[in-house]
Design a protein around this motif. Structure first.
Motif, PDB file in Angstrom:
ATOM      1  N   GLY A   1       6.886   5.071   4.193  1.00  0.00           N
ATOM      2  CA  GLY A   1       7.941   5.393   3.243  1.00  0.00           C
ATOM      3  C   GLY A   1       9.115   4.437   3.260  1.00  0.00           C
ATOM      4  N   TRP A   2       9.177   3.529   4.253  1.00  0.00           N
ATOM      5  CA  TRP A   2      10.290   2.587   4.363  1.00  0.00           C
ATOM      6  C   TRP A   2       9.889   1.234   3.800  1.00  0.00           C
ATOM      7  CZ3 TRP A   2      15.188   3.603   5.888  1.00  0.00           C
ATOM      8  CH2 TRP A   2      15.429   4.818   6.533  1.00  0.00           C
ATOM      9  N   SER A   3      10.851   0.534   3.202  1.00  0.00           N
ATOM     10  CA  SER A   3      10.628  -0.838   2.747  1.00  0.00           C
ATOM     11  C   SER A   3      11.867  -1.662   3.037  1.00  0.00           C
ATOM     12  CB  SER A   3      10.280  -0.879   1.257  1.00  0.00           C
ATOM     13  OG  SER A   3      11.329  -0.329   0.501  1.00  0.00           O
ATOM     14  N   GLU A   4      11.664  -2.976   3.066  1.00  0.00           N
ATOM     15  CA  GLU A   4      12.725  -3.921   3.368  1.00  0.00           C
ATOM     16  C   GLU A   4      13.202  -4.545   2.059  1.00  0.00           C
ATOM     17  OE1 GLU A   4      12.282  -6.474   7.044  1.00  0.00           O
ATOM     18  OE2 GLU A   4      12.110  -7.983   5.463  1.00  0.00           O
TER      19      GLU A   4
ATOM     20  N   TYR B   1      17.229  -1.507   4.570  1.00  0.00           N
ATOM     21  CA  TYR B   1      15.996  -0.730   4.533  1.00  0.00           C
ATOM     22  C   TYR B   1      16.168   0.498   3.650  1.00  0.00           C
ATOM     23  CZ  TYR B   1      15.014  -3.948   8.209  1.00  0.00           C
ATOM     24  OH  TYR B   1      14.828  -5.120   8.906  1.00  0.00           O
ATOM     25  N   VAL B   2      15.113   0.790   2.874  1.00  0.00           N
ATOM     26  CA  VAL B   2      15.128   1.905   1.930  1.00  0.00           C
ATOM     27  C   VAL B   2      14.012   2.870   2.306  1.00  0.00           C
ATOM     28  CG1 VAL B   2      14.827   2.579  -0.479  1.00  0.00           C
ATOM     29  CG2 VAL B   2      15.989   0.442   0.079  1.00  0.00           C
ATOM     30  N   HIS B   3      14.357   4.149   2.425  1.00  0.00           N
ATOM     31  CA  HIS B   3      13.365   5.202   2.630  1.00  0.00           C
ATOM     32  C   HIS B   3      13.095   5.807   1.255  1.00  0.00           C
ATOM     33  CE1 HIS B   3      11.918   9.256   4.013  1.00  0.00           C
ATOM     34  NE2 HIS B   3      11.124   8.420   4.643  1.00  0.00           N
ATOM     35  N   ALA B   4      11.960   5.430   0.646  1.00  0.00           N
ATOM     36  CA  ALA B   4      11.671   5.796  -0.741  1.00  0.00           C
ATOM     37  C   ALA B   4      11.678   7.309  -0.991  1.00  0.00           C
ATOM     38  CB  ALA B   4      10.347   5.175  -1.180  1.00  0.00           C
ATOM     39  N   PRO B   5      11.053   8.130  -0.137  1.00  0.00           N
ATOM     40  CA  PRO B   5      11.039   9.568  -0.445  1.00  0.00           C
ATOM     41  C   PRO B   5      12.432  10.197  -0.517  1.00  0.00           C
ATOM     42  CG  PRO B   5       9.359   9.053   1.187  1.00  0.00           C
ATOM     43  CD  PRO B   5      10.188   7.810   1.014  1.00  0.00           C
ATOM     44  N   SER B   6      13.356   9.762   0.339  1.00  0.00           N
ATOM     45  CA  SER B   6      14.695  10.372   0.341  1.00  0.00           C
ATOM     46  C   SER B   6      15.741   9.503  -0.353  1.00  0.00           C
ATOM     47  CB  SER B   6      15.153  10.618   1.782  1.00  0.00           C
ATOM     48  OG  SER B   6      15.373   9.375   2.438  1.00  0.00           O
TER      49      SER B   6
ATOM     50  N   ALA C   1      17.286   7.133   0.920  1.00  0.00           N
ATOM     51  CA  ALA C   1      18.301   6.760   1.903  1.00  0.00           C
ATOM     52  C   ALA C   1      18.227   5.251   2.152  1.00  0.00           C
ATOM     53  CB  ALA C   1      18.076   7.519   3.212  1.00  0.00           C
ATOM     54  N   THR C   2      19.389   4.642   2.439  1.00  0.00           N
ATOM     55  CA  THR C   2      19.436   3.226   2.778  1.00  0.00           C
ATOM     56  C   THR C   2      20.185   3.060   4.085  1.00  0.00           C
ATOM     57  OG1 THR C   2      21.483   2.909   1.530  1.00  0.00           O
ATOM     58  CG2 THR C   2      19.412   2.474   0.364  1.00  0.00           C
ATOM     59  N   GLN C   3      19.831   1.997   4.820  1.00  0.00           N
ATOM     60  CA  GLN C   3      20.512   1.704   6.072  1.00  0.00           C
ATOM     61  C   GLN C   3      20.319   0.238   6.429  1.00  0.00           C
ATOM     62  OE1 GLN C   3      18.268   4.564   8.446  1.00  0.00           O
ATOM     63  NE2 GLN C   3      17.346   2.871   9.604  1.00  0.00           N
ATOM     64  N   TRP C   4      21.251  -0.306   7.209  1.00  0.00           N
ATOM     65  CA  TRP C   4      21.170  -1.699   7.647  1.00  0.00           C
ATOM     66  C   TRP C   4      20.194  -1.850   8.811  1.00  0.00           C
ATOM     67  CZ3 TRP C   4      22.818  -5.039   4.356  1.00  0.00           C
ATOM     68  CH2 TRP C   4      23.968  -4.821   3.601  1.00  0.00           C
ATOM     69  N   GLU C   5      20.117  -0.854   9.691  1.00  0.00           N
ATOM     70  CA  GLU C   5      19.287  -0.957  10.886  1.00  0.00           C
ATOM     71  C   GLU C   5      17.817  -0.756  10.553  1.00  0.00           C
ATOM     72  OE1 GLU C   5      21.802   1.438  10.707  1.00  0.00           O
ATOM     73  OE2 GLU C   5      23.287   0.010  11.449  1.00  0.00           O
ATOM     74  N   ARG C   6      16.937  -1.561  11.143  1.00  0.00           N
ATOM     75  CA  ARG C   6      15.501  -1.431  10.924  1.00  0.00           C
ATOM     76  C   ARG C   6      15.031  -0.110  11.530  1.00  0.00           C
ATOM     77  NH1 ARG C   6      11.148  -4.763   9.831  1.00  0.00           N
ATOM     78  NH2 ARG C   6       9.217  -4.047  10.749  1.00  0.00           N
ATOM     79  N   PRO C   7      14.351   0.730  10.737  1.00  0.00           N
ATOM     80  CA  PRO C   7      13.858   2.003  11.293  1.00  0.00           C
ATOM     81  C   PRO C   7      12.713   1.760  12.267  1.00  0.00           C
ATOM     82  CG  PRO C   7      13.118   1.738   9.032  1.00  0.00           C
ATOM     83  CD  PRO C   7      14.022   0.579   9.327  1.00  0.00           C
ATOM     84  N   VAL C   8      12.580   2.646  13.243  1.00  0.00           N
ATOM     85  CA  VAL C   8      11.502   2.519  14.231  1.00  0.00           C
ATOM     86  C   VAL C   8      10.544   3.679  14.149  1.00  0.00           C
ATOM     87  CG1 VAL C   8      12.685   1.043  15.842  1.00  0.00           C
ATOM     88  CG2 VAL C   8      13.018   3.493  15.988  1.00  0.00           C
TER      89      VAL C   8
END
Length: 151
Positions: free
Chosen positions: A123-126, A137-142, A144-151
């Motif tokens: 669900g995440w893309s760069e 980083y963008v979490h498509a389902p929600s 949400a955006t954030q600068w930190e790379r999700p793990v």
């Protein structure tokens, strides 16, 4: 000091068509359903409405931008060997002292080797912020955006 690049830049490379998404990403609260005949339609559980048209998610907004002091790009954000300089007209250009080359385009650091970077969670893309050229980083389902790379 090296001269700035020639005023006429080479044409940009041709863009490759983007691949079709593997699955449709729906805005929050939407469900994909099928009629008895097998035709796809969408149900908005928020408003209890339906449509045959794929609903458009709201636009993605990058995370709040960090304040930048001046217009100089910190050396750590440029690939090794590159530095930013200003032409007499005030435009930025970039110099690579190791290869003695100049460019009007900001060079990008090469990506780390594939084995060093784990894949993003489902669900995440760069995405690259056009204003700062920083990756977020963008979490498509929600959405949400954030600068930190999700793990």
């Amino acid at each position: 000091s090296l001269p700035p690049p020639a005023a006429r830049a080479p044409p940009p490379p041709q863009q490759q068509p983007s691949p079709a998404p593997a699955e449709e990403v729906l805005p929050p609260g939407w469900k994909m359903l099928f009629t008895k005949e097998g035709r796809k339609y969408y149900h908005d559980t928020n408003t209890n409405t339906t449509t045959y048209d794929l609903p458009t998610p709201p636009p993605i907004t990058p995370p709040a931008r960090m304040q930048r002091s001046g217009s100089h790009v910190p050396p750590s954000m440029l690939p090794a060997g590159w530095q930013e300089l200003k032409a007499s007209d005030g435009r930025s250009y970039y110099v690579n002292g190791a290869t003695n080359t100049t460019s009007w385009e900001r060079p990008n650091a090469p990506p780390p080797p594939p084995s060093a970077v784990p894949p993003l969670p489902h669900g995440w893309s760069e995405v690259v912020d056009e204003g700062t050229r920083r990756v977020y980083y963008v979490h498509a389902p929600s959405r949400a955006t954030q600068w930190e790379r999700p793990v």
